[in-house]
Every structure is written in structure tokens, then in C-alpha cells.
Design a protein around this motif. Structure first.
Motif, mmCIF file in Angstrom:
data_model
loop_
_atom_site.group_PDB
_atom_site.id
_atom_site.type_symbol
_atom_site.label_atom_id
_atom_site.label_comp_id
_atom_site.label_asym_id
_atom_site.label_seq_id
_atom_site.Cartn_x
_atom_site.Cartn_y
_atom_site.Cartn_z
ATOM 1 N N LYS A 51 3.764 6.832 3.349
ATOM 2 C CA LYS A 51 4.090 8.191 3.313
ATOM 3 C C LYS A 51 5.820 8.453 3.303
ATOM 4 C CE LYS A 51 2.112 12.404 4.907
ATOM 5 N NZ LYS A 51 1.465 12.866 5.835
ATOM 6 N N GLU A 95 4.807 4.342 -3.363
ATOM 7 C CA GLU A 95 3.436 4.042 -3.544
ATOM 8 C C GLU A 95 3.358 2.469 -3.635
ATOM 9 O OE1 GLU A 95 2.240 5.849 -7.082
ATOM 10 O OE2 GLU A 95 2.423 7.871 -6.158
ATOM 11 N N LYS A 96 2.102 2.151 -3.794
ATOM 12 C CA LYS A 96 1.656 0.317 -3.614
ATOM 13 C C LYS A 96 2.261 -0.293 -5.149
ATOM 14 C CE LYS A 96 -1.881 -2.679 -4.220
ATOM 15 N NZ LYS A 96 -3.387 -3.103 -4.625
ATOM 16 N N GLN A 148 0.533 -0.987 0.054
ATOM 17 C CA GLN A 148 -0.187 0.066 0.070
ATOM 18 C C GLN A 148 0.888 1.387 0.083
ATOM 19 O OE1 GLN A 148 -2.063 -0.738 3.430
ATOM 20 N NE2 GLN A 148 -0.966 0.399 4.914
ATOM 21 N N ASP A 149 0.374 2.315 -0.226
ATOM 22 C CA ASP A 149 1.032 3.706 0.006
ATOM 23 C C ASP A 149 1.682 3.915 1.133
ATOM 24 O OD1 ASP A 149 0.245 3.757 -2.846
ATOM 25 O OD2 ASP A 149 -1.067 5.666 -2.637
#
Length: 147
Positions: free
Chosen positions: A10, A14-15, A7-8
């Protein structure tokens, strides 16, 4: 340590990105919380196949959206609404009414993908913006008529 993000995350990626992180961050946080998996050879092959299939699906969705956009060219909708003598509508025309009008013509468009440039509170001509795909957008004119 090389990992694949599920998943993304921070400030990391990104995924489906393959990133290098410090071993402690990967082992103690990302992998146990389900945000990443270890980037082994088999995991990389599975990721490549998943990306390939996702691209194929996205291309199909985009082609369907472009076909719908081509059919919508030249279509004008008529939406009836109760209005006073001055032409002001009781309430407002919303996206549900536009989606229903499109459905009657044979176009299945989700109401959440329809937007207006301004509020539709008077009898007259307006334009509805349809976001069929992130790259395919269509403007459909519609007339609001008093019932």
C-alpha cells in the motif's frame, strides 16, 4: 535503495515493481517480511524473464477466452425448475445450474464467473453474464421452464 516488490504494498507499488525506498525501510521491514527483494542485476534479469513468461500465459488465456466467447454466440440455455401455477419458482435458479447447463453443451465455465442482472425467481427469459477474462465478457441468454 532499489528493491523489487514481491507483492502489492500500500502507498508504495504493486507486485514486480522496482521502487526506491529509504535504506532503513527496505532492510528493516520490506525485505525481512518477504514483501521485497534487493534489486540486483541478476534479480532484475529474473524479473524481466518472469514478466515476459507471465505476459505469454495471459495472452494464451485471453485467446482461449475469446475463442470460447465466439462459440457461445447464439447459444441459448434451457433450465428446468419446479414452479407453481403463477410461474414463481420454488427457490431460485443459481449460477451452479447455469454452469451445469453450459457443461452439458461442452463449455467449461467456473460458476464464480457467472452473474445475473436480477434474481431468477420466475419462469421466463433471462441473461447470464460470463466473465471469461478481465477483458472478455459474454452475455448468454437462458430460459427458465417449469418442470
Amino acid at each position: 535503495m532499489e528493491i523489487i516488490l514481491k507483492q502489492d504494498v500500500k502507498k508504495l507499488g504493486e507486485k514486480d515493481d522496482i521502487v526506491n525506498v529509504k535504506p532503513g525501510f527496505g532492510r528493516n521491514y520490506l525485505i525481512p517480511t518477504g514483501q521485497a527483494i534487493l534489486a540486483t542485476e541478476s534479480a532484475k534479469k529474473v524479473l524481466a524473464e518472469n514478466i515476459k513468461q507471465a505476459q505469454f500465459k495471459q495472452e494464451k488465456i485471453k485467446k482461449d477466452a475469446e475463442a470460447t466467447a465466439a462459440k457461445l454466440e447464439g447459444v441459448t440455455l434451457n433450465i428446468g425448475a419446479k414452479a407453481g401455477e403463477s410461474g414463481k419458482i420454488f427457490g431460485a435458479v443459481n449460477t451452479i445450474q447455469v454452469a451445469d447447463a453450459l457443461k452439458k453443451l461442452g463449455f467449461e465455465v467456473d460458476r464464480r464467473r457467472i452473474t445475473f442482472e436480477s434474481d431468477v425467481k420466475f419462469v421466463g427469459e433471462y441473461v447470464a453474464n460470463l466473465n471469461l477474462h478481465k477483458e472478455v465478457k459474454v452475455q448468454v441468454p437462458f430460459n427458465v421452464v417449469a418442470e
